[in-house]
Enzyme design. Structure first.
Site, PDB file in Angstrom:
ATOM      1  CG  ASN A 178      -1.802   1.216   1.282  1.00  0.00           C
ATOM      2  OD1 ASN A 178      -1.935   1.947   0.304  1.00  0.00           O
ATOM      3  ND2 ASN A 178      -2.404   1.452   2.434  1.00  0.00           N
ATOM      4  CE  LYS A 205      -0.210   3.552   4.675  1.00  0.00           C
ATOM      5  NZ  LYS A 205      -0.480   3.743   6.081  1.00  0.00           N
ATOM      6  CG  HIS A 260      -6.195   1.816   4.559  1.00  0.00           C
ATOM      7  ND1 HIS A 260      -5.847   2.758   5.492  1.00  0.00           N
ATOM      8  CD2 HIS A 260      -5.149   0.967   4.464  1.00  0.00           C
ATOM      9  CE1 HIS A 260      -4.616   2.484   5.948  1.00  0.00           C
ATOM     10  NE2 HIS A 260      -4.177   1.400   5.334  1.00  0.00           N
ATOM     11  CD  GLU A 281      -3.569   5.488   6.280  1.00  0.00           C
ATOM     12  OE1 GLU A 281      -3.493   5.573   5.048  1.00  0.00           O
ATOM     13  OE2 GLU A 281      -2.649   4.987   6.967  1.00  0.00           O
ATOM     14  CD  GLU A 291      -4.121  -2.569   6.954  1.00  0.00           C
ATOM     15  OE1 GLU A 291      -2.998  -2.835   6.532  1.00  0.00           O
ATOM     16  OE2 GLU A 291      -4.704  -1.500   6.725  1.00  0.00           O
ATOM     17  N   GLY A 350       1.565   2.138  10.818  1.00  0.00           N
ATOM     18  CA  GLY A 350       2.503   3.246  10.724  1.00  0.00           C
ATOM     19  C   GLY A 350       3.096   3.657  12.057  1.00  0.00           C
ATOM     20  CB  SER A 371       4.327  -1.904  12.191  1.00  0.00           C
ATOM     21  OG  SER A 371       3.851  -0.584  12.412  1.00  0.00           O
TER      22      SER A 371
HETATM   23  C1  PEP Z   1      -1.155   0.153   5.793  1.00  0.00           C
HETATM   24  O1  PEP Z   1      -1.000   1.225   5.246  1.00  0.00           O
HETATM   25  O2  PEP Z   1      -2.126  -0.538   5.484  1.00  0.00           O
HETATM   26  C2  PEP Z   1      -0.178  -0.274   6.781  1.00  0.00           C
HETATM   27  C3  PEP Z   1      -0.367  -1.413   7.395  1.00  0.00           C
HETATM   28  O3  PEP Z   1       0.867   0.562   6.995  1.00  0.00           O
HETATM   29  P1  PEP Z   1       2.245   0.181   7.788  1.00  0.00           P
HETATM   30  O4  PEP Z   1       2.731  -1.109   7.206  1.00  0.00           O
HETATM   31  O5  PEP Z   1       3.164   1.325   7.486  1.00  0.00           O
HETATM   32  O6  PEP Z   1       1.903   0.060   9.228  1.00  0.00           O
END
Ligand code: PEP
Length: 253
Positions: A9, A11, A97, A99, A169, A175, A215
């Site tokens: 992803n 983003k 997602h 976000e 998630e 993040g 992460s």
């Molecule tokens: C994500 O953007 O879905 C995500 C899991 O980000 P990260 O791996 O940076 O935590």
């Protein structure tokens, strides 16, 4: 064996040229995927055709949009429909997602419509769910994610469900550098599969890949993916570094 997926992803990161370079570096790692393995690059809309063309011819490498409209077409300035994505041969779309849930206030009901629009155009939804920190601290995460699934997905047919990908998630791990432990991830994935099994039966639930996101790094991917109900990852930060994402792909079962 269930499909095992490493999904990147990006983003809203990288210039077009940086995106081209990242894909070239990733492919230069020369990782050939087994039949049951898949790499999916969720790139920004303007990069979709570039990314699609760059991975064309690489077995089981493909692209995803990061979102689509809940509407079929019409006066929705700035939006991109599933029909448009299908017209440029985009096979996957990330839906819900955290976000987008947080910053764009996407509700479970809206995400049900986005899922429907995707299926209507033969696009595989990568449906995201996961709880915020306060829910995890209250210990009510199982009910919280079960409600996300039931309100957005349980109108689907069993046939559609077998075409779906779920990404769990936990928001507190996205993040933040804070990863769910292998035990926490496996426990939640098993719970999600049990929720699906209760509604659709175990034979259907067993077919749905459930990815972990939050992460995931080169150093923790193998341990996370080794769990029986963790079918790969949805990866943000570490997918922006070719060597790191290559290591994560190699960690797929
Ligand atoms: C994500 O953007 O879905 C995500 C899991 O980000 P990260 O791996 O940076 O935590």
């Amino acid at each position: 064996m269930r499909k095992q997926i490493a999904a990147a992803n990006w983003k809203m990161n990288l210039s077009y040229a940086e995106g081209e370079k990242l894909i070239d570096e990733l492919l230069a790692a020369g990782i050939s995927l087994a039949d049951h393995q898949q790499v999916v690059l969720a790139v920004p809309f303007p990069y979709l055709t570039m990314a699609r063309d760059r991975v064309a011819g690489q077995k089981n490498y493909s692209v995803a949009a990061q979102n689509c409209s809940q509407h079929e077409s019409g006066a929705y300035t700035g939006d991109t429909s599933a029909a448009m994505l299908a017209s440029i041969r985009v096979p996957y779309c990330v839906i819900g997602h955290s976000e987008r849930r947080e910053y764009f206030h996407e509700s479970n009901e809206e995400l049900a419509r986005k899922t429907d629009r995707s299926f209507a155009h033969s696009i595989t939804p990568i449906f995201c769910c996961g709880e915020p920190l306060e829910i995890r601290e209250a210990g009510t995460q199982n009910d919280y994610v079960a409600q996300q699934l039931s309100e957005s997905l349980f109108h689907l047919s069993a046939e559609q469900l077998t075409q779906l990908v779920i990404a769990y998630e936990p928001i507190w791990a996205i993040g933040t550098g804070k990863t769910a432990s292998t035990e926490q991830a496996q426990e939640m994935h098993a719970h999600l599969r049990a929720v699906l099994a209760k509604q659709y039966g175990a034979a259907i639930a067993d077919q749905v890949p459930i990815l972990y996101g939050g992460s995931v790094k080169a150093g923790n991917a193998a341990e996370l993916f080794a769990s029986p109900d963790v079918d790969g990852g949805l990866v943000g930060g570490a997918s922006l570094v070719a060597a790191d994402f290559a290591a994560i792909i190699r960690a797929l079962k």
